[in-house]
Design an enzyme around this catalytic site. Structure first.
Site, PDB file in Angstrom:
ATOM      1  N   GLU A 141     -16.933 -18.369  50.726  1.00  0.00           N
ATOM      2  CA  GLU A 141     -15.804 -19.296  50.677  1.00  0.00           C
ATOM      3  C   GLU A 141     -15.729 -19.991  52.026  1.00  0.00           C
ATOM      4  O   GLU A 141     -15.940 -19.359  53.064  1.00  0.00           O
ATOM      5  CB  GLU A 141     -14.502 -18.544  50.406  1.00  0.00           C
ATOM      6  CG  GLU A 141     -13.248 -19.408  50.497  1.00  0.00           C
ATOM      7  CD  GLU A 141     -11.970 -18.600  50.291  1.00  0.00           C
ATOM      8  OE1 GLU A 141     -12.013 -17.642  49.486  1.00  0.00           O
ATOM      9  OE2 GLU A 141     -10.946 -18.917  50.922  1.00  0.00           O
ATOM     10  N   GLU A 146      -6.404 -24.462  56.154  1.00  0.00           N
ATOM     11  CA  GLU A 146      -5.327 -23.688  55.528  1.00  0.00           C
ATOM     12  C   GLU A 146      -4.110 -23.752  56.439  1.00  0.00           C
ATOM     13  O   GLU A 146      -4.238 -23.800  57.670  1.00  0.00           O
ATOM     14  CB  GLU A 146      -5.743 -22.235  55.315  1.00  0.00           C
ATOM     15  CG  GLU A 146      -6.643 -22.011  54.119  1.00  0.00           C
ATOM     16  CD  GLU A 146      -6.849 -20.529  53.834  1.00  0.00           C
ATOM     17  OE1 GLU A 146      -6.294 -20.042  52.830  1.00  0.00           O
ATOM     18  OE2 GLU A 146      -7.565 -19.872  54.620  1.00  0.00           O
TER      19      GLU A 146
END
Length: 606
Positions: A141, A146
């Site tokens: 990933e 974020e």
């Protein structure tokens, strides 16, 4: 040689790049959001559902619901809302490029403004498309951005693998301060190569993850990944300090998303059709979209650039002549002129159109066969094309090919006529002709143009087939249609398949003609050969022949329109021939005398 000199040469080679190794950045995928409504379906799909998504998240991700994902005023808006939906207390959207944008290496950019408030968890990130190494985190990933609302102004970049992930507490991550992330747009970017992953905000690199060259557990990033944009609500991280119920709805705005990859300069080329029809409209030509380059296109006389001048892709309305489509690129590494030659299909005029001129062109366009154990050798003999063959394995379907100098539009002249001569001494001349278009599709769906020599005595005859409504193709793809506007040539099978046998022989082709009706299969090239009277004509049960050639033993043959011999008798006087057993249609009759002179006629069976 002086050691200092050698070191100088090595140093020079290290700092001066070879031209053949030069690479340029090209835009391979993007969405500028210059439209209104739902996100473009050719670029974006949706992950849909609730259930926490493995992180105890509170939202339900909806499918193509404008309340949660839409494009307005040049921006993509992803909106998280507090509302009951499918058993969840919140809704949001999770947009994915899976199977619409999947990449291995390159640069990914998203210019975005983030939501705010405790409980928001927006992300710009990537997951593997095929999960080659297994489920999360084995296949990896990449988190480009974020952000958790309870920690305003702090942007995170991370990777996860089997060896490095937050479950084990070994994740590789970094943060950067972006105080106005919730009120201003910033560029969130990833640079991904076989050696490392770099993550940026506004082109400031703050995170690097190097390939340790061990195994997939530390570097699963040698497979294609796709992009994801979403806002999660709550969850193990986003909701670590709770969820403020009074801040909703919350929105993430995205001005654009762009994906670049690096290619060798030598790979730059103009793409588009190699063949066009005269006056064809809406023809697209393009070249890779080199970043920071300018493009200037030119097209042949009579063609018009409808749109796209100044970009990497143009739409052209063609004229009636062939020529070059060129683009001049201005760029430090990729600068130069790139060209594609485009041929224009010929539209035949009149009711007959010859495709062959051996006298002038020789063997131009012809290709024989030299694949053991079969050989077909072609030669030009004055105005004729001679094919000499030696077939020992007919089940290999031996053939020779004639590719036209320019594609031909057969929308009006749909009949193909082959003027052929053979002595057929081996009794092995069996032929079939398949047309093929500029995409390589063959007319190989029944019925096909199969013909046998009806005159084995060195006399030319036309063999004809009308391809109208017979354009079906199973090669190279099953169930397709040949493009009859772009017929590129004809393939001649000889002494082939179940009809063939091990033998050697030869045949001659005088002409290949397109016509709007079938040419009679008996059109001898020698004017000396006469015709005779057949009556009644049309007929249903019998015909009679009135000819001075009916003296002594002569051979009378009846042949159908496909060139197949259907009846043969020996006669020495005026003869009545029973035709009641023949299907209705057009037939030709010939008389072969003991001196091999030929007389021909034709009749219609009702």
């Amino acid at each position: 040689m002086n050691k200092k000199f050698i070191n100088s040469i090595i140093a020079l080679l290290l700092v001066v790049p070879f031209t053949s190794l030069a690479q340029v950045k090209v835009l391979v995928w993007n969405d500028e959001f210059n439209y209104t409504g739902l996100p473009a379906t050719d670029k974006w799909g949706y992950d849909v559902g609730g259930g926490g998504w493995g992180n105890n998240e509170l939202q339900y991700y909806t499918n193509a619901r404008s309340e949660n994902a839409r494009v307005e005023n040049g921006k993509l808006i992803i909106e998280a809302r507090k509302e009951q939906y499918e058993g969840s207390e919140y809704t949001s959207a999770r947009l994915v490029t899976r199977h619409k944008g999947d990449w291995l290496y390159g640069r990914v950019e998203a210019y975005a403004k983030l939501p705010s408030g405790t409980g928001t968890w927006p992300a710009i990130w990537m997951l593997p498309t095929n999960w080659v190494y297994g489920s999360w985190p084995k296949s990896g990933e990449i988190d480009i951005m974020e952000y958790v609302g309870y920690d305003p102004g702090v942007v995170h970049g991370s990777i996860h693998t089997e060896a490095y992930n937050h479950v084990l507490g070994t994740q590789k991550t970094a943060t950067i301060s972006v105080p106005d992330a919730e009120t201003a747009f910033h560029l969130y970017a990833l640079e991904w190569t076989p050696e490392k992953i770099d993550i940026y905000v506004d082109n400031n690199k703050y995170f690097t993850f190097d390939n340790e060259h061990k195994d997939y557990k530390t570097w699963p990033f040698d497979q294609v990944f796709h992009l994801i944009l979403n806002i999660a609500v709550g969850g193990n991280w986003g909701g670590a300090q709770g969820v403020d119920p009074n801040i909703w709805p919350q929105k993430m705005y995205v001005d654009y998303v762009r994906v670049y990859q690096y290619i060798d300069v030598s790979a730059l080329k103009v793409s588009g059709p190699e063949y066009v029809s005269p006056n064809q409209t809406g023809v697209t030509f393009s070249i890779q979209n080199v970043a920071d380059a300018t493009f200037s296109w030119s097209v042949p006389a009579g063609a018009t650039i409808v749109s796209g001048q100044g970009t990497n892709s143009i739409v052209v309305n063609w004229g009636d002549v062939q020529g070059d489509v060129s683009v001049e690129i201005t760029h430090p590494q990729a600068g130069g002129t790139y060209t594609k030659t485009v041929k224009t299909a010929v539209i035949p005029t009149g009711d007959r159109f010859s495709l062959l001129n051996v006298k002038e062109n020789g063997l131009m366009g012809w290709a024989g066969l030299n694949t053991s154990p079969n050989t077909i050798t072609l030669s030009a003999v004055d105005t004729l094309l001679k094919a000499s063959y030696n077939i020992t394995k007919p089940e290999d379907f031996p053939y020779f090919t004639y590719t036209f100098q320019s594609p031909v539009d057969m929308s009006n002249l749909t009949a193909l006529n082959v003027e052929m001569m053979t002595y057929n001494q081996s009794k092995s001349v069996v032929m079939r002709a398949d047309l093929f278009d500029t995409d390589g599709r063959l007319t190989d769906v029944s019925p096909v143009f199969r013909f046998y020599p009806v005159e084995p005595h060195g006399v030319f005859h036309y063999y004809s087939f009308d391809f109208n409504n017979n354009w079906g193709s199973n090669t190279p793809e099953y169930g397709k249609q040949v493009n009859y506007h772009q017929i590129a040539g004809v393939r001649f099978y000889v002494n082939y398949g179940v009809y063939g046998k091990a033998a050697s022989d030869s045949l001659w082709i005088s002409d290949v003609v397109l016509s709007n009706t079938l040419l009679t299969i008996f059109t001898p090239s020698e004017n000396k050969i006469s015709r005779f009277e057949i009556y009644p004509n049309p007929a249903s049960t019998y015909i009679k022949i009135n000819s001075s050639a009916l003296k002594g033993n002569v051979k009378i043959q009846v042949v159908n329109i496909a060139g197949v011999l259907v009846k043969e008798i020996i006669s020495n006087s005026d003869s009545e021939i029973n035709i009641s057993d023949l299907p209705n249609g057009f037939y030709s009759v010939r008389i072969i005398t003991h001196t091999n002179l030929l007389q021909t006629g034709s009749f219609i069976k009702l």
